[in-house]
Design a protein around this motif. Structure first.
Motif, PDB file in Angstrom:
ATOM      1  N   UNK A  22       3.124  14.450  14.466  1.00 24.57           N
ATOM      2  CA  UNK A  22       3.384  13.150  15.069  1.00 24.57           C
ATOM      3  C   UNK A  22       2.126  12.287  14.979  1.00 24.57           C
ATOM      4  N   UNK A  23       0.965  12.898  15.201  1.00 22.78           N
ATOM      5  CA  UNK A  23      -0.292  12.164  15.052  1.00 22.78           C
ATOM      6  C   UNK A  23      -0.467  11.676  13.621  1.00 22.78           C
ATOM      7  N   UNK A  24      -0.154  12.523  12.649  1.00 26.15           N
ATOM      8  CA  UNK A  24      -0.268  12.137  11.239  1.00 26.15           C
ATOM      9  C   UNK A  24       0.705  11.009  10.903  1.00 26.15           C
ATOM     10  N   UNK A  25       1.886  11.037  11.518  1.00 23.36           N
ATOM     11  CA  UNK A  25       2.863   9.976  11.293  1.00 23.36           C
ATOM     12  C   UNK A  25       2.346   8.646  11.814  1.00 23.36           C
ATOM     13  N   UNK A  26       1.713   8.668  12.976  1.00 22.16           N
ATOM     14  CA  UNK A  26       1.102   7.451  13.521  1.00 22.16           C
ATOM     15  C   UNK A  26       0.022   6.927  12.586  1.00 22.16           C
ATOM     16  N   UNK A  27      -0.844   7.833  12.111  1.00 17.82           N
ATOM     17  CA  UNK A  27      -1.923   7.432  11.212  1.00 17.82           C
ATOM     18  C   UNK A  27      -1.356   6.818   9.931  1.00 17.82           C
ATOM     19  N   UNK A 225      -1.640  17.656   6.768  1.00 16.98           N
ATOM     20  CA  UNK A 225      -0.454  17.163   7.450  1.00 16.98           C
ATOM     21  C   UNK A 225       0.688  17.084   6.448  1.00 16.98           C
ATOM     22  N   UNK A 226       1.892  16.931   6.958  1.00 11.17           N
ATOM     23  CA  UNK A 226       3.075  17.018   6.111  1.00 11.17           C
ATOM     24  C   UNK A 226       3.137  15.878   5.101  1.00 11.17           C
ATOM     25  N   UNK A 227       2.533  14.733   5.425  1.00  5.94           N
ATOM     26  CA  UNK A 227       2.584  13.592   4.504  1.00  5.94           C
ATOM     27  C   UNK A 227       1.613  13.749   3.343  1.00  5.94           C
ATOM     28  N   UNK A 228       0.553  14.509   3.559  1.00  8.35           N
ATOM     29  CA  UNK A 228      -0.360  14.813   2.460  1.00  8.35           C
ATOM     30  C   UNK A 228       0.167  15.973   1.625  1.00  8.35           C
ATOM     31  N   UNK A 229       0.791  16.942   2.292  1.00  9.31           N
ATOM     32  CA  UNK A 229       1.224  18.167   1.612  1.00  9.31           C
ATOM     33  C   UNK A 229       2.554  17.995   0.888  1.00  9.31           C
ATOM     34  N   UNK A 230       3.507  17.375   1.572  1.00  7.02           N
ATOM     35  CA  UNK A 230       4.850  17.228   0.982  1.00  7.02           C
ATOM     36  C   UNK A 230       5.492  15.935   1.485  1.00  7.02           C
ATOM     37  N   UNK A 231       5.019  14.793   0.986  1.00  8.29           N
ATOM     38  CA  UNK A 231       5.486  13.501   1.521  1.00  8.29           C
ATOM     39  C   UNK A 231       6.971  13.229   1.319  1.00  8.29           C
ATOM     40  N   UNK A 232       7.597  13.879   0.349  1.00 10.38           N
ATOM     41  CA  UNK A 232       9.017  13.640   0.087  1.00 10.38           C
ATOM     42  C   UNK A 232       9.920  14.670   0.759  1.00 10.38           C
ATOM     43  N   UNK A 233       9.342  15.547   1.567  1.00 11.36           N
ATOM     44  CA  UNK A 233      10.116  16.629   2.187  1.00 11.36           C
ATOM     45  C   UNK A 233      10.970  16.119   3.340  1.00 11.36           C
ATOM     46  N   UNK A 234      11.937  16.955   3.705  1.00 11.86           N
ATOM     47  CA  UNK A 234      12.763  16.620   4.863  1.00 11.86           C
ATOM     48  C   UNK A 234      11.921  16.618   6.138  1.00 11.86           C
ATOM     49  N   UNK A 239       9.750  13.659  10.961  1.00 10.93           N
ATOM     50  CA  UNK A 239       8.705  13.109  11.825  1.00 10.93           C
ATOM     51  C   UNK A 239       8.669  11.587  11.761  1.00 10.93           C
ATOM     52  N   UNK A 240       8.998  11.015  10.618  1.00 10.83           N
ATOM     53  CA  UNK A 240       9.099   9.565  10.524  1.00 10.83           C
ATOM     54  C   UNK A 240      10.216   9.051  11.435  1.00 10.83           C
ATOM     55  N   UNK A 241      11.339   9.773  11.461  1.00 11.25           N
ATOM     56  CA  UNK A 241      12.456   9.379  12.320  1.00 11.25           C
ATOM     57  C   UNK A 241      12.088   9.540  13.793  1.00 11.25           C
ATOM     58  N   UNK A 242      11.342  10.592  14.119  1.00 14.07           N
ATOM     59  CA  UNK A 242      10.891  10.797  15.499  1.00 14.07           C
ATOM     60  C   UNK A 242      10.049   9.619  15.968  1.00 14.07           C
TER      61      UNK A 242
END
Length: 254
Positions: A22-27, A225-234, A239-242
């Motif tokens: 969630x922190x990475x999503x904010x960033x 974070x998930x956006x660096x590792x797998x930005x196109x993943x579910x 987390x974007x939807x959260x």
């Protein structure tokens, strides 16, 4: 609201994973959140690849020896982070001698003008119900409760509800939202847990679901974070939807 305590008295529900991503999503959305690891197990600190000395951690703040702003460090993912250490567990053993610990975080955030300035603050809480957990809850605008999609986690959520009810005489009724984590769509147990959460908590159950995915564990192993590792993943989409839902409900502003 800007201060979110990510809390559940039951361990193993994904509290640290939710906080980190969630922190990475904010960033990723253009802000620089402050994240505080308030768990003496320091899982979030380890997740982000840090091995600080005790004097470099939030313990120093609880000892009255350093302000929060002095302990925060920038991370590559765009987060300002205050790490933890096993020594922080001493704070939870000092409940008689240092009862002021339960208000220290709230007062510190206000004194350093960190609360109320629009910068999101996430607190990864200790699952132990002691001064550290109370400190986070008293400072929080919102309690985010990750609940794994299993029956034991459902019982843990009920226990937490009783705990939060006991705090109302000190800080009123804290807004809270329940987040179903490790969800497998169509799985019998997961769907039953979802149904019971919806029945019990109604609008306090978020529509967002964090699905069970191997990619989250793989990202943790690399410290990314998930956006660096797998930005196109579910998982990234979850987390974007959260974040979108929290913003839509005006529970998180930046």
């Amino acid at each position: 609201m800007t201060i979110i305590a990510v809390f559940n008295q039951k361990g193993g529900v994904g509290k640290t994973t939710v906080t980190a991503h969630l922190a990475a999503t904010l960033a990723r959305n253009g802000t620089e959140p402050l994240v505080i690891d308030l768990d003496p197990q320091a899982h979030l600190t380890a997740l982000w690849g840090l091995r600080p000395r005790p004097e470099e951690t939030v313990l120093r703040f609880y000892q009255g020896l350093a302000p929060l702003t002095e302990l925060a460090r920038p991370l590559p993912c765009g987060v300002q982070f205050i790490p933890s250490h096993l020594e922080l567990s001493k704070v939870d053993t000092q409940v008689i001698r240092h009862r002021d610990h339960v208000w220290r975080l709230k007062l510190g955030l206000a004194a350093e003008m960190l609360s109320g300035n629009g910068v999101p603050i996430l607190i990864d809480c200790s699952p132990t119900l002691g001064p550290l957990a109370f400190s986070a809850l008293f400072a929080a605008d919102l309690v985010l409760v990750p609940v794994a999609a299993d029956y034991l986690a459902l019982n843990g959520a009920a226990l937490l509800e009783r705990t939060l009810a006991g705090l109302t005489r000190f800080c009123g009724r804290l807004p809270r939202r329940y987040l179903l984590n490790r969800y497998v769509s169509g799985q019998v147990t997961a769907e039953k847990v979802l149904g019971q959460l919806a029945q019990r908590y109604g609008a306090e159950l978020l529509r967002a679901r964090i699905h069970e995915q191997e990619v989250l564990g793989a990202a943790a192993a690399t410290g990314e974070d998930i956006f660096s590792f797998a930005p196109e993943s579910r998982a990234a989409a979850d987390f974007a939807f959260l974040l979108d839902e929290l913003a839509e409900q005006r529970l998180l502003r930046w």
